[in-house]
Motif scaffolding. Structure first.
Motif, PDB file in Angstrom:
ATOM      1  N   GLU A  50      37.099 -19.401  -1.423  1.00 50.93           N
ATOM      2  CA  GLU A  50      38.504 -19.786  -1.279  1.00 50.93           C
ATOM      3  C   GLU A  50      39.006 -19.474   0.130  1.00 50.93           C
ATOM      4  OE1 GLU A  50      40.061 -21.506  -3.354  1.00 50.93           O
ATOM      5  OE2 GLU A  50      38.812 -21.329  -5.149  1.00 50.93           O
ATOM      6  N   SER A  94      32.112 -26.958  -3.251  1.00 48.41           N
ATOM      7  CA  SER A  94      33.316 -27.775  -3.363  1.00 48.41           C
ATOM      8  C   SER A  94      33.138 -28.845  -4.443  1.00 48.41           C
ATOM      9  CB  SER A  94      33.628 -28.431  -2.015  1.00 48.41           C
ATOM     10  OG  SER A  94      34.777 -29.247  -2.103  1.00 48.41           O
ATOM     11  N   LYS A 133      37.652 -22.139   2.422  1.00 50.54           N
ATOM     12  CA  LYS A 133      38.337 -23.415   2.176  1.00 50.54           C
ATOM     13  C   LYS A 133      39.714 -23.421   2.839  1.00 50.54           C
ATOM     14  CE  LYS A 133      39.741 -24.444  -1.996  1.00 50.54           C
ATOM     15  NZ  LYS A 133      39.778 -24.849  -3.429  1.00 50.54           N
ATOM     16  N   ARG A 134      40.404 -22.281   2.763  1.00 50.45           N
ATOM     17  CA  ARG A 134      41.725 -22.208   3.404  1.00 50.45           C
ATOM     18  C   ARG A 134      41.609 -22.361   4.915  1.00 50.45           C
ATOM     19  NH1 ARG A 134      42.592 -18.079  -0.392  1.00 50.45           N
ATOM     20  NH2 ARG A 134      42.075 -16.500   1.164  1.00 50.45           N
ATOM     21  N   ARG A 135      40.636 -21.726   5.498  1.00 48.74           N
ATOM     22  CA  ARG A 135      40.494 -21.786   6.962  1.00 48.74           C
ATOM     23  C   ARG A 135      40.132 -23.181   7.448  1.00 48.74           C
ATOM     24  NH1 ARG A 135      37.372 -16.623   9.587  1.00 48.74           N
ATOM     25  NH2 ARG A 135      38.409 -14.923   8.452  1.00 48.74           N
ATOM     26  N   THR A 136      39.280 -23.857   6.704  1.00 52.07           N
ATOM     27  CA  THR A 136      38.754 -25.145   7.166  1.00 52.07           C
ATOM     28  C   THR A 136      39.482 -26.339   6.583  1.00 52.07           C
ATOM     29  OG1 THR A 136      37.148 -25.218   5.360  1.00 52.07           O
ATOM     30  CG2 THR A 136      36.456 -24.136   7.403  1.00 52.07           C
ATOM     31  N   ASN A 137      40.318 -26.080   5.591  1.00 47.56           N
ATOM     32  CA  ASN A 137      40.981 -27.175   4.876  1.00 47.56           C
ATOM     33  C   ASN A 137      39.950 -28.143   4.306  1.00 47.56           C
ATOM     34  OD1 ASN A 137      43.261 -28.442   3.835  1.00 47.56           O
ATOM     35  ND2 ASN A 137      43.459 -29.811   5.608  1.00 47.56           N
ATOM     36  N   GLY A 138      38.800 -27.602   3.897  1.00 54.08           N
ATOM     37  CA  GLY A 138      37.765 -28.418   3.275  1.00 54.08           C
ATOM     38  C   GLY A 138      36.794 -29.056   4.243  1.00 54.08           C
TER      39      GLY A 138
END
Length: 711
Positions: free
Chosen positions: A102, A38, A105-110
């Motif tokens: 990616e 990230s 990142k979408r699943r965890t929202n960062g």
């Protein structure tokens, strides 16, 4: 020790360090690695482009301190192993973010610490790790013989043990010394046998512990993150009971094609959202087909300064391209005397084996007796009669002797009694045929000179590529510009123009001798009056324009190649501590320096206006092999013999007095002696006072042990 275990012990003893399932020595926690990626992604979007290392530190400082994040940018290498990034060269800042990251990142929202949201992805990516692939840092190719998905083999071993003894468990010693040193999936039976012997001979296990440091087990840190395994790094690895059936189904599907490996686009596959089992229906030759269909450069030159890893990178890419089947690679090194005849082929005199050497052993014995001038005709008959009697050819022996001899001799029948008229009819038949037959003689024992078409490396690899159009073949040319390429390639130059499919756009006519060779290899029904380079034939070369005695390449020749440049610092992230950490003491100075820092300091000085040395004459990180600088003495010797010699002869040849700050600076021996006495003080102040050499200082403890501390 048990005989079989002794065999395994010996194999581990002679194996190189880290010849096992390997993972780089960096943090492996998936959430930590995701935060690093990230930070990398943020860095790539940042216009300021600060130093990546410093950027990661500042990026992490803005996050929740309770996360205890690692700021070690080198751990991005683990991100490549996990398929979160694809290395685009050797620089981390140029790495490509993958669809897998990616997706996370979408699943965890960062919020990557919430690993429960992507446990299935963690499992998928670790199961897709392949040893050995192009991202495996294989020092000296020590893992090139490993060709397997290690997790699948581990699952297989655990399942078979569970089915046979009721416990889906192996000890850490069994993992380290047996399972993790297995090179192929089909080696699981041997692994099971060794585990059985380990358990039957517990006293022998202790002897294997001498290899504990030799076979790094860091991959086990990745195994701990697999939801189906219970891993105690000090005790055992076990399949959790609730996952036995799930893992058994995976292994069952995997075993339909356990050797599958998408070598050409493994990095793309690893970074994709596909699982390993998504490939289960793909045929084994799919990877080779896709290689031929993709846009990999057919004519390619790897160039850069000495020590930048050109040859290493070329070899790795070539081996990956041909799935490590080295019979699909032909290698040649150009030199000033290399010619078209060497490269393509020509009629040449060769020594042919004697006619006698081509006979079988029984025939050799018979001929030797026939040509023995010390024996009479009767002695020759008596000597050979048993051989011909045994082969039921007794009546042919008089005819054979008649071919060679005029003397009379007495013959016998199969029962041992004398033959009628001593087989005079057969003997006379032999004598009458003598003038129509070329008999073997003493000259038949001599080797003879003959002229044949001898193919060069280009023709040999061309024939292989034409014989197997669905498989890739690579011709590797080392030091391509050390020969006159216009003369070496000759009319083959015309074939270097490739169309969109990778085949030569234009053909050339073959010579009579070339046609004869091609028809013998390809078949008489194949049209060989003209030839083209097929799309499955790759010509890759290395070049270093800094070398002395190189030939210039004309523009027309260069235009037909794709060039891959290797900068002087490319790949330095792959150096080990022996090159990076300050540990060498030179001359009378108490300062400890590292090879990589000293190299950079010298390069910087040579790049100043005072010397204006072109980049292709500077030194790359692999100019000195790490295996040659294992201690202070070996470093000093190899530095004198390679670095000082190179600087003296090639780089500062016209400015020796200016660059070397010692008496007799125009004599190599004087410079070496001065280096022994004063170390790096023989170099200009720009080197001695370089920032690269100011990051450490020596401190000495009360017991006089030398330590290194950052300042």
């Amino acid at each position: 020790m048990n005989e079989m275990l002794a065999k395994k012990y010996k194999s581990l003893e002679v194996a190189e360090d880290y010849a096992c399932w390997y993972l780089v020595k960096q943090p492996t926690d998936f959430s930590q690695i995701c935060y690093l990626v990230s930070a990398l992604e943020s860095y790539q979007k940042n216009d300021k482009k600060d130093d990546l290392k410093e950027y990661i530190v500042s990026y992490n400082e803005k996050l929740d301190s309770s996360l205890s994040l690692s700021s070690n940018y080198r751990a991005l290498r683990v991100a490549a192993f996990f398929g979160l990034i694809i290395m685009n060269g050797s620089r981390y800042d140029e790495a490509i973010i993958t669809p897998t990251f990616e997706e996370i990142k979408r699943r965890t929202n960062g919020a990557f610490e919430n690993t429960e949201l992507y446990l299935d992805i963690i499992e998928r990516q670790i199961e897709k790790m392949f040893i050995s692939s192009e991202i495996d840092e294989k020092s000296n190719d020590i893992r090139r013989s490993f060709r397997l998905y290690p997790i699948m083999l581990l699952y297989k071993v655990l399942l078979e043990l569970g089915r046979s003894v009721g416990k889906y468990t192996i000890s850490i010693d069994e993992y380290r010394y047996i399972v993790a040193t297995t090179e192929r999936f089909n080696g699981f039976l041997d692994a099971l046998l060794y585990i059985k012997l380990f358990r039957e001979c517990p006293d022998d296990i202790e002897k294997f512990t001498v290899f504990k440091e030799k076979f790094d087990s860091r991959l086990i840190q990745a195994l701990k993150q697999l939801p189906g395994l219970d891993v105690d790094t000090r005790a055992s690895i076990t399949i959790k009971s609730e996952f036995v059936e799930v893992i058994a189904e995976k292994v069952y599907l995997f075993e339909e094609n356990p050797d599958i490996f998408e070598s050409n686009n493994y990095l793309e596959f690893l970074g994709s959202t596909k699982s390993l089992l998504d490939l289960k229906l793909v045929k084994k030759n799919t990877s080779e087909k896709s290689i031929l269909d993709c846009s990999i450069y057919r004519n390619r030159i790897f160039f850069g300064a000495p020590g930048t890893g050109k040859s290493y990178s070329l070899n790795k890419e070539a081996e990956t391209l041909v799935c490590y089947e080295n019979d699909k690679i032909e290698r040649v090194t150009f030199h000033p005397d290399y010619t078209y005849a060497n490269f393509v082929g020509a009629y040449k005199p060769i020594m042919k084996a004697s006619e006698f050497d081509e006979l079988d052993e029984d025939t050799k014995r018979v001929v030797s007796v026939l040509l023995d001038e010390t024996k009479t005709a009767q002695e020759k008959y008596n000597n050979l009669v048993e051989t011909f009697q045994r082969n039921n050819d007794l009546t042919r022996l008089p005819a054979l002797l008649g071919l060679y001899l005029d003397d009379d001799f007495t013959t016998i029948k199969h029962d041992g009694t004398q033959a009628a008229n001593n087989n005079s009819v057969e003997r006379n038949h032999g004598r009458s045929l003598r003038k129509y037959i070329r008999l073997l003689s003493k000259d038949s024992f001599k080797e003879k000179i003959a002229y044949e078409y001898v193919p060069g490396p280009f023709m040999r690899i061309l024939v292989k590529a034409l014989q197997n159009p669905d498989k890739p073949y690579v011709l590797i040319i080392e030091e391509i510009n050390r020969a006159n390429v216009a003369g070496v390639f000759g009319d083959v130059f015309q074939l270097l123009d490739r169309d969109n499919n990778g085949e030569s756009e234009y053909s050339i006519n073959t010579t009579n001798d070339m046609r004869g060779y091609l028809q013998r290899q390809l078949g008489a029904d194949i049209e060989v009056n003209t030839i083209k380079i097929p799309s499955n034939m790759f010509i890759w070369a290395t070049m270093n324009s800094a070398d002395q005695g190189v030939y210039p390449m004309d523009t027309a020749f260069k235009r037909r190649w794709n060039f891959s440049y290797y900068g002087i610092d490319d790949g330095e992230d792959k150096l080990s501590d022996i090159s990076i950490k300050p540990k060498f003491k030179l001359g009378q100075s108490n300062t400890l320096i590292s090879w990589n820092s000293l190299r950079k300091a010298i390069n910087d000085e040579l790049s100043t206006e005072t010397y204006s040395i072109n980049e292709d004459k500077l030194m790359g990180p692999f100019f000195l092999k790490e295996s040659t600088i294992q201690d202070n003495d070996s470093f000093k010797e190899v530095f004198k013999n390679k670095v000082l010699m190179y600087l003296f002869d090639d780089v500062v040849k016209q400015k020796r007095r200016l660059f070397f700050k010692c008496e007799g600076s125009c004599r190599y021996s004087s410079i070496c002696n001065a280096f022994d006495e004063i170390g790096i003080e023989i170099f200009p102040e720009g080197v001695v006072n370089s920032n690269w050499l100011e990051n450490v200082e020596e401190s000495t403890s009360e017991d006089s042990e030398t330590k290194v501390a950052e300042v």
